[in-house]
Design a protein around this motif. Sequence first.
Motif, PDB file in Angstrom:
ATOM      1  N   ALA A   1     -38.527 -22.507  -5.201  1.00 28.07           N
ATOM      2  CA  ALA A   1     -37.217 -22.008  -5.379  1.00 28.07           C
ATOM      3  C   ALA A   1     -36.089 -23.267  -5.686  1.00 28.07           C
ATOM      4  CB  ALA A   1     -36.638 -21.844  -3.895  1.00 28.07           C
TER       5      ALA A   1
ATOM      6  N   LYS B   1     -38.797 -18.803 -15.309  1.00 27.77           N
ATOM      7  CA  LYS B   1     -38.636 -17.487 -15.066  1.00 27.77           C
ATOM      8  C   LYS B   1     -39.984 -16.797 -15.026  1.00 27.77           C
ATOM      9  CE  LYS B   1     -35.792 -13.650 -16.583  1.00 27.77           C
ATOM     10  NZ  LYS B   1     -35.032 -13.126 -17.799  1.00 27.77           N
TER      11      LYS B   1
ATOM     12  N   TYR C   1     -42.258 -20.460  -3.613  1.00 28.04           N
ATOM     13  CA  TYR C   1     -41.546 -19.015  -3.718  1.00 28.04           C
ATOM     14  C   TYR C   1     -42.225 -18.014  -3.960  1.00 28.04           C
ATOM     15  CZ  TYR C   1     -37.453 -16.423  -5.622  1.00 28.04           C
ATOM     16  OH  TYR C   1     -36.543 -15.414  -6.100  1.00 28.04           O
ATOM     17  N   ILE C   2     -43.028 -18.234  -5.211  1.00 28.73           N
ATOM     18  CA  ILE C   2     -44.117 -17.026  -5.383  1.00 28.73           C
ATOM     19  C   ILE C   2     -45.214 -17.756  -6.316  1.00 28.73           C
ATOM     20  CG2 ILE C   2     -42.746 -16.540  -7.793  1.00 28.73           C
ATOM     21  CD1 ILE C   2     -43.244 -13.904  -7.716  1.00 28.73           C
TER      22      ILE C   2
ATOM     23  N   LYS D   1     -37.865 -13.359 -10.958  1.00 26.63           N
ATOM     24  CA  LYS D   1     -37.752 -14.581 -10.189  1.00 26.63           C
ATOM     25  C   LYS D   1     -37.434 -15.786 -11.178  1.00 26.63           C
ATOM     26  CE  LYS D   1     -39.391 -12.105  -6.556  1.00 26.63           C
ATOM     27  NZ  LYS D   1     -38.533 -11.684  -5.627  1.00 26.63           N
TER      28      LYS D   1
END
Length: 149
Positions: free
Chosen positions: A34, A64, A42-43, A68
């Motif tokens: 993040a 990106k 975050y992912i 996200k």
Amino acid sequence: MKKLLILLFFILIFGSCTTNYFLCETAGPVKLYASPNTNSTYIEVPVGKNLISTGKYKKYRRAKYGNKRGYVYKTRFLSEKKIRSLSDWNFDSETSTYKYSHSNHALSNSTKYKYKPTSTGGTVQVKGYYRKDGTYVKPHTRRAPSRRK
């Protein structure tokens, strides 16, 4: 005072830098954070998927993946292809990959070539254009097409 304003104006105009974007294919799972300097993921971007990042040689790179946005930390990619801008690429949510969209450009196939006869008759000026894979070809001079008899 006037000289100072002019100096500030030139610093603003010529001091701004452009951002280089890269379409990167992941070689392994890539953690998207993040914010920089954080340990919470975050992912996670799966292997073999594409993401768009900036700053090829930076420790933390903005990235990106779909909708996200975040940061990747010291990440090596399978491939990194420099791209012109983010608006040229659309994320396909079904396949989780980025696809080039040339419909965003004002150039069309009918205006790709600009023929300018020269005194020698052997060269043609070609306008800049985009290939199907998204790479930009700069304006250049090439040999004229051969005439069929």
